[in-house]
Motif scaffolding. Structure first.
Motif, short mmCIF file in Angstrom:
data_model
loop_
_atom_site.label_atom_id
_atom_site.label_comp_id
_atom_site.label_asym_id
_atom_site.label_seq_id
_atom_site.Cartn_x
_atom_site.Cartn_y
_atom_site.Cartn_z
N ALA A 150 -22.75 -8.90 -21.39
CA ALA A 150 -22.93 -7.72 -20.54
C ALA A 150 -22.62 -6.44 -21.31
N ARG A 151 -21.57 -6.48 -22.13
CA ARG A 151 -21.24 -5.30 -22.95
C ARG A 151 -22.38 -4.97 -23.90
N GLU A 152 -22.92 -6.00 -24.53
CA GLU A 152 -24.03 -5.79 -25.47
C GLU A 152 -25.26 -5.24 -24.76
N THR A 153 -25.56 -5.79 -23.56
CA THR A 153 -26.70 -5.31 -22.78
C THR A 153 -26.50 -3.86 -22.37
N ALA A 154 -25.30 -3.51 -21.94
CA ALA A 154 -25.01 -2.12 -21.54
C ALA A 154 -25.23 -1.18 -22.72
N THR A 155 -24.78 -1.59 -23.90
CA THR A 155 -24.94 -0.75 -25.08
C THR A 155 -26.41 -0.54 -25.41
N LYS A 156 -27.19 -1.62 -25.33
CA LYS A 156 -28.62 -1.53 -25.64
C LYS A 156 -29.35 -0.62 -24.67
N LEU A 157 -28.94 -0.64 -23.39
CA LEU A 157 -29.64 0.12 -22.36
C LEU A 157 -29.05 1.52 -22.15
N ALA A 166 -13.94 5.16 -9.34
CA ALA A 166 -13.35 6.33 -8.70
C ALA A 166 -13.50 7.56 -9.58
N ALA A 167 -13.36 7.39 -10.89
CA ALA A 167 -13.51 8.52 -11.81
C ALA A 167 -14.93 9.05 -11.80
N LYS A 168 -15.90 8.15 -11.71
CA LYS A 168 -17.30 8.59 -11.65
C LYS A 168 -17.59 9.30 -10.34
N LEU A 169 -17.00 8.83 -9.25
CA LEU A 169 -17.20 9.50 -7.97
C LEU A 169 -16.58 10.90 -7.99
N GLU A 170 -15.40 11.00 -8.57
CA GLU A 170 -14.72 12.30 -8.63
C GLU A 170 -15.48 13.28 -9.52
N ALA A 171 -16.08 12.74 -10.59
CA ALA A 171 -16.82 13.61 -11.52
C ALA A 171 -18.22 13.92 -11.01
N GLY A 172 -18.63 13.22 -9.92
CA GLY A 172 -19.98 13.43 -9.41
C GLY A 172 -21.00 12.99 -10.42
N ASP A 173 -20.84 11.78 -10.93
CA ASP A 173 -21.72 11.24 -11.97
C ASP A 173 -23.13 11.11 -11.44
N THR A 174 -23.98 12.05 -11.81
CA THR A 174 -25.37 12.02 -11.36
C THR A 174 -26.34 11.84 -12.52
N ARG A 175 -25.84 11.28 -13.60
CA ARG A 175 -26.74 11.02 -14.72
C ARG A 175 -27.83 10.06 -14.32
N PRO A 176 -29.03 10.24 -14.83
CA PRO A 176 -30.11 9.32 -14.48
C PRO A 176 -29.82 7.93 -15.04
N ALA A 177 -30.50 6.96 -14.45
CA ALA A 177 -30.36 5.60 -14.95
C ALA A 177 -30.85 5.52 -16.37
N PRO A 178 -30.34 4.56 -17.16
CA PRO A 178 -30.75 4.45 -18.55
C PRO A 178 -32.23 4.13 -18.67
N ARG A 179 -32.81 4.53 -19.77
CA ARG A 179 -34.24 4.29 -19.99
C ARG A 179 -34.46 2.82 -20.29
N ILE A 180 -35.35 2.22 -19.52
CA ILE A 180 -35.63 0.79 -19.68
C ILE A 180 -37.12 0.62 -19.92
N VAL A 181 -37.47 -0.06 -20.96
CA VAL A 181 -38.87 -0.31 -21.29
C VAL A 181 -39.19 -1.77 -20.99
N ILE A 182 -40.17 -1.99 -20.13
CA ILE A 182 -40.58 -3.35 -19.79
C ILE A 182 -41.95 -3.60 -20.41
#
Length: 378
Positions: free
Chosen positions: A309-316, A361-377
């Protein structure tokens, strides 16, 4: 107390007449999915897709007549539109374009609105079942509550509701006015699940439109307020129910749950892609059942692999939210209705969930609105 039966409900509904056909809803075969349990009644009225809005008075009339029955404690009636099966399937060449169209917001569609009095809604999702998504959702919600946030938990898995068992909930939710349900209480959480309205062994034999309407009611027809965060235990996969929630509810973000094994990570990437298409921020990926530590000798074993999962997160380009160990205490407390975060908050297993909650909780407090990672299918 009078034991209300399905026959009582159907008899009452025979007095509800569809003015367009001058025939009662029972004789027309409109009543679907009728369930009666301890005075709590739920059913759907099946209508033509084009008649959805115009049949709202009929739905209200059906609710009213059933609520007036002796022994009726609450009534939930929904409209469902079943399209004819004879419609031609989409052409193969346009399938990808159809997927893009389904996921994208449609012109003139209503603006996403959250449940009144709820500051943020967080989805816990997975591309497939069997990865421990509900376990993560329950313990994440409890841990958020322990961090000082007022938290709620919505079991959106209509076909396989497990939250009542995992929270130790018994009995049925109540209603003050017969229209809105009061959420049940457990371990500091407000919680609701279709599993609390039916027998544990009763299957939900509902069509997709009925499921989507029921989900909408569980979100908006429950007295959630006030809440800092509502955690939604999403159904596994990427079907109609997931798409409905992502399109109608302003999700603050999504937590993707996967195990380390390749087959689970393939489906986790599909979940990420769905949220990308529906413009929902991705909080990150959590690796569940990451490492098994023998309770007798302390030896570590990576039964499902490790680090995938860590490797997948890094790739995406997504955040990695942490590892949850594979431990018998998590299984035992989940089956026993006492989440590990509540029963043994100082255990290593509970601390892993609390670490996840701190990141969310940190992401909620920061209002993390970054778009989802770019995924190529391809």
């Amino acid at each position: 107390m009078y034991n209300l039966t399905a026959e009582d409900v159907l008899t009452a509904l025979k007095s509800v007449v569809d003015p367009a056909k001058n025939t009662d809803v029972v004789s027309l075969g409109m009543v679907q999915g009728l369930a009666v349990k301890d005075g709590h009644v739920s059913f759907a009225l099946e209508v033509a897709p084009k008649d959805g809005r115009s049949k709202e008075p009929l739905r209200l009339a059906a609710e009213k007549v059933v609520l007036a029955l002796k022994g009726a404690r609450s009534v939930s009636a929904v409209l469902t539109a079943h399209r004819a099966a004879s419609a031609p399937p989409p052409k193969r060449a346009s399938l990808n374009a159809q997927m893009q169209t389904d996921a994208a917001p449609r012109a003139g569609a209503p603006e996403r609105q959250g449940p009144p009095g709820v500051k943020a809604v967080v989805a816990v999702a997975s591309g497939k079942g069997g990865v421990g998504k509900s376990t993560v959702a329950v313990n994440l919600a409890v841990a958020l509550n322990q961090l000082g946030l007022s938290a709620g938990l919505l079991d959106a898995d209509i076909y396989g509701p497990s939250i009542p068992r995992m929270l130790g909930l018994t009995g049925k939710p109540t209603s003050k006015d017969g229209k809105k349900l009061q959420p049940m209480q457990a371990w500091g959480l407000k919680a609701i699940s279709i599993g609390s309205l039916i027998d544990e062994d009763q299957p939900m034999i509902w069509r997709g439109p009925m499921v989507m309407t029921a989900l909408t009611q569980l979100i908006y027809d429950v007295e959630w307020a006030p809440l800092d965060v509502l955690v939604v235990d999403m159904p596994p996969g990427t079907g109609d129910a997931q798409l409905t929630l992502a399109q109608r509810v302003p999700l603050a973000g999504a937590v993707i749950v996967s195990t380390p094994q390749d087959i689970a990570l393939i489906d986790a990437r599909k979940g990420l892609a769905m949220f990308k298409k529906t413009h929902v921020p991705i909080f990150g990926i959590v690796e569940n059942m990451s490492t098994f530590v023998c309770p007798n000798c302390g030896h570590e074993e990576h039964i499902f692999g490790h680090g995938g999962a860590r490797e997948t997160a890094t790739k995406l380009g997504a955040d990695f939210l942490g590892e949850i160990p594979l431990h018998i205490a998590i299984r035992e407390t989940s089956d026993g209705g006492t989440p590990i975060t509540a029963r043994d908050p100082q255990s290593p297993q509970a601390k892993a969930f609390r670490s996840l909650a701190e990141r969310v909780a940190a992401k909620l407090e920061a209002g993390d609105t970054r778009p989802a990672p770019r995924i190529v299918i391809e």
